[in-house]
Design a protein around this motif. Structure first.
Motif, PDB file in Angstrom:
ATOM      1  N   ALA A  19      31.714 -19.158   9.639  1.00  0.00           N
ATOM      2  CA  ALA A  19      32.912 -18.341   9.758  1.00  0.00           C
ATOM      3  C   ALA A  19      32.483 -16.969  10.204  1.00  0.00           C
ATOM      4  N   GLY A  20      33.406 -16.239  10.800  1.00  0.00           N
ATOM      5  CA  GLY A  20      33.095 -14.984  11.463  1.00  0.00           C
ATOM      6  C   GLY A  20      32.043 -14.143  10.793  1.00  0.00           C
ATOM      7  N   ALA A  21      30.833 -14.420  10.980  1.00  0.00           N
ATOM      8  CA  ALA A  21      29.731 -13.732  10.322  1.00  0.00           C
ATOM      9  C   ALA A  21      29.756 -14.023   8.842  1.00  0.00           C
ATOM     10  N   LEU A  22      29.831 -15.242   8.532  1.00  0.00           N
ATOM     11  CA  LEU A  22      29.806 -15.701   7.152  1.00  0.00           C
ATOM     12  C   LEU A  22      28.378 -15.646   6.655  1.00  0.00           C
ATOM     13  N   ALA A  23      28.186 -15.088   5.512  1.00  0.00           N
ATOM     14  CA  ALA A  23      26.884 -15.115   4.875  1.00  0.00           C
ATOM     15  C   ALA A  23      26.990 -16.064   3.703  1.00  0.00           C
ATOM     16  N   ALA A  24      26.147 -17.064   3.661  1.00  0.00           N
ATOM     17  CA  ALA A  24      26.197 -18.015   2.555  1.00  0.00           C
ATOM     18  C   ALA A  24      24.820 -18.614   2.344  1.00  0.00           C
ATOM     19  N   PRO A  25      24.428 -18.790   1.108  1.00  0.00           N
ATOM     20  CA  PRO A  25      23.151 -19.442   0.846  1.00  0.00           C
ATOM     21  C   PRO A  25      23.178 -20.893   1.316  1.00  0.00           C
ATOM     22  N   ALA A  26      22.012 -21.483   1.502  1.00  0.00           N
ATOM     23  CA  ALA A  26      21.937 -22.883   1.878  1.00  0.00           C
ATOM     24  C   ALA A  26      22.575 -23.735   0.793  1.00  0.00           C
ATOM     25  N   VAL A  27      23.277 -24.791   1.206  1.00  0.00           N
ATOM     26  CA  VAL A  27      24.099 -25.524   0.254  1.00  0.00           C
ATOM     27  C   VAL A  27      24.012 -27.021   0.469  1.00  0.00           C
ATOM     28  N   HIS A  28      24.026 -27.750  -0.594  1.00  0.00           N
ATOM     29  CA  HIS A  28      24.193 -29.195  -0.566  1.00  0.00           C
ATOM     30  C   HIS A  28      25.439 -29.478  -1.405  1.00  0.00           C
ATOM     31  N   ALA A  29      26.506 -29.917  -0.735  1.00  0.00           N
ATOM     32  CA  ALA A  29      27.775 -30.134  -1.435  1.00  0.00           C
ATOM     33  C   ALA A  29      27.674 -31.354  -2.337  1.00  0.00           C
ATOM     34  N   GLN A  30      28.042 -31.177  -3.590  1.00  0.00           N
ATOM     35  CA  GLN A  30      28.092 -32.269  -4.538  1.00  0.00           C
ATOM     36  C   GLN A  30      29.521 -32.397  -5.024  1.00  0.00           C
ATOM     37  N   GLU A  31      29.833 -33.528  -5.625  1.00  0.00           N
ATOM     38  CA  GLU A  31      31.177 -33.804  -6.110  1.00  0.00           C
ATOM     39  C   GLU A  31      31.737 -32.633  -6.906  1.00  0.00           C
ATOM     40  N   GLY A  32      32.881 -32.154  -6.476  1.00  0.00           N
ATOM     41  CA  GLY A  32      33.612 -31.161  -7.242  1.00  0.00           C
ATOM     42  C   GLY A  32      33.068 -29.747  -7.230  1.00  0.00           C
ATOM     43  N   GLN A  33      32.219 -29.383  -6.300  1.00  0.00           N
ATOM     44  CA  GLN A  33      31.688 -28.022  -6.263  1.00  0.00           C
ATOM     45  C   GLN A  33      32.714 -27.072  -5.659  1.00  0.00           C
ATOM     46  N   THR A  34      32.828 -25.903  -6.238  1.00  0.00           N
ATOM     47  CA  THR A  34      33.733 -24.879  -5.720  1.00  0.00           C
ATOM     48  C   THR A  34      32.941 -23.630  -5.396  1.00  0.00           C
ATOM     49  N   ASN A  58      37.634 -27.552   3.423  1.00  0.00           N
ATOM     50  CA  ASN A  58      38.177 -28.280   2.273  1.00  0.00           C
ATOM     51  C   ASN A  58      38.665 -29.668   2.678  1.00  0.00           C
ATOM     52  N   GLU A  59      39.286 -29.768   3.841  1.00  0.00           N
ATOM     53  CA  GLU A  59      39.770 -31.057   4.322  1.00  0.00           C
ATOM     54  C   GLU A  59      38.611 -31.976   4.723  1.00  0.00           C
ATOM     55  N   MET A  60      37.628 -31.428   5.439  1.00  0.00           N
ATOM     56  CA  MET A  60      36.511 -32.245   5.917  1.00  0.00           C
ATOM     57  C   MET A  60      35.659 -32.802   4.777  1.00  0.00           C
ATOM     58  N   THR A  61      35.535 -32.066   3.683  1.00  0.00           N
ATOM     59  CA  THR A  61      34.671 -32.514   2.590  1.00  0.00           C
ATOM     60  C   THR A  61      35.382 -33.459   1.632  1.00  0.00           C
ATOM     61  N   GLY A  62      36.677 -33.633   1.816  1.00  0.00           N
ATOM     62  CA  GLY A  62      37.415 -34.557   0.959  1.00  0.00           C
ATOM     63  C   GLY A  62      37.327 -34.233  -0.517  1.00  0.00           C
ATOM     64  N   GLY A  63      37.196 -32.968  -0.848  1.00  0.00           N
ATOM     65  CA  GLY A  63      37.144 -32.553  -2.248  1.00  0.00           C
ATOM     66  C   GLY A  63      35.740 -32.426  -2.814  1.00  0.00           C
ATOM     67  N   ALA A  64      34.730 -32.874  -2.079  1.00  0.00           N
ATOM     68  CA  ALA A  64      33.356 -32.755  -2.572  1.00  0.00           C
ATOM     69  C   ALA A  64      32.921 -31.292  -2.635  1.00  0.00           C
ATOM     70  N   LEU A  65      33.445 -30.491  -1.725  1.00  0.00           N
ATOM     71  CA  LEU A  65      33.196 -29.061  -1.713  1.00  0.00           C
ATOM     72  C   LEU A  65      34.532 -28.371  -1.476  1.00  0.00           C
ATOM     73  N   LYS A  66      34.844 -27.424  -2.308  1.00  0.00           N
ATOM     74  CA  LYS A  66      36.072 -26.664  -2.136  1.00  0.00           C
ATOM     75  C   LYS A  66      35.692 -25.192  -2.033  1.00  0.00           C
ATOM     76  N   ILE A  67      36.226 -24.538  -1.031  1.00  0.00           N
ATOM     77  CA  ILE A  67      36.022 -23.099  -0.905  1.00  0.00           C
ATOM     78  C   ILE A  67      37.309 -22.423  -1.351  1.00  0.00           C
ATOM     79  N   GLU A  68      37.161 -21.490  -2.263  1.00  0.00           N
ATOM     80  CA  GLU A  68      38.295 -20.686  -2.714  1.00  0.00           C
ATOM     81  C   GLU A  68      38.182 -19.315  -2.052  1.00  0.00           C
ATOM     82  N   LEU A  69      39.158 -18.985  -1.231  1.00  0.00           N
ATOM     83  CA  LEU A  69      39.153 -17.701  -0.521  1.00  0.00           C
ATOM     84  C   LEU A  69      39.707 -16.608  -1.429  1.00  0.00           C
ATOM     85  N   LEU A  70      38.885 -15.604  -1.669  1.00  0.00           N
ATOM     86  CA  LEU A  70      39.277 -14.478  -2.525  1.00  0.00           C
ATOM     87  C   LEU A  70      39.702 -13.306  -1.647  1.00  0.00           C
ATOM     88  N   PRO A  71      40.676 -12.534  -2.097  1.00  0.00           N
ATOM     89  CA  PRO A  71      41.148 -11.389  -1.309  1.00  0.00           C
ATOM     90  C   PRO A  71      40.109 -10.274  -1.207  1.00  0.00           C
TER      91      PRO A  71
END
Length: 184
Positions: A19-34, A58-71
């Motif tokens: 995402a537009g200059a998204l900074a995020a640590p390396a991730v392995h999505a597991q069931e139910g991670q937010t 959120n749609e592509m991961t089918g719920g295995a990974l959910k991103i919650e966008l904070l203001p």
């Protein structure tokens, strides 16, 4: 049931998102991670872009990974978002590197370019196909930050500033206060 993610688990996986200059640590999505991702935007097209990105992930991961966008400013100020991801306070941030110009002047080359410079699409082409991502990774390594960044829709070039009166001479700039980002 949704599990909370901790910093160690975050770092054990592989890279995740863009995402537009998204900074995020390396991730392995597991069931139910937010993931908690703070936006740098109070509204407008950039916030819409961030929300669109979150919806797609959120749609592509089918719920295995959910991103919650904070203001904007909900956890830390915009100027602190990169460090917050580095420290594990935030899982991700949706912002532009030009906002951390104080850490490195080079950061602006990956955010908003100078007026009459490249368009957003041209910047993205350079990042993806012209060696820009490699240079950005080098910049990130030089800062010693534990983040991985992905690009999508960088900011377009911005004017020097917005003024109440027309600027016709460089002398008018002396002592003038205005807001802009990056190279401008």
């Amino acid at each position: 049931m949704s599990k909370s993610i901790n910093r160690r688990n975050l770092l054990r996986g592989s890279a995740v998102v863009g995402a537009g200059a998204l900074a995020a640590p390396a991730v392995h999505a597991q069931e139910g991670q937010t993931f908690k991702m703070q936006a740098a935007w109070g509204g407008g097209i950039f916030l819409e872009n961030a929300q669109s990105y979150v919806n797609r992930v959120n749609e592509m991961t089918g719920g295995a990974l959910k991103i919650e966008l904070l203001p904007v400013n909900s956890v830390v100020k915009t100027s602190q978002m990169q460090d917050a991801v580095h420290r594990g306070v935030l899982d991700a941030a949706h912002y532009v590197p030009a906002y951390w110009y104080s850490k490195s002047k080079s950061a602006s080359l990956f955010g908003t370019g100078p007026c009459f410079g490249w368009s957003s699409q041209e910047v993205l082409g350079w990042v993806n196909y012209g060696g820009g991502q490699e240079l950005f990774d080098e910049l990130m390594a030089s800062l010693g930050l534990n983040v991985v960044s992905f690009f999508n829709s960088p900011m377009p070039a911005q004017p020097l500033g917005w003024f109440k009166q027309q600027i016709t001479d460089a002398d008018q700039m002396s002592g003038l206060k205005y807001r802009t980002v990056g190279l401008a």
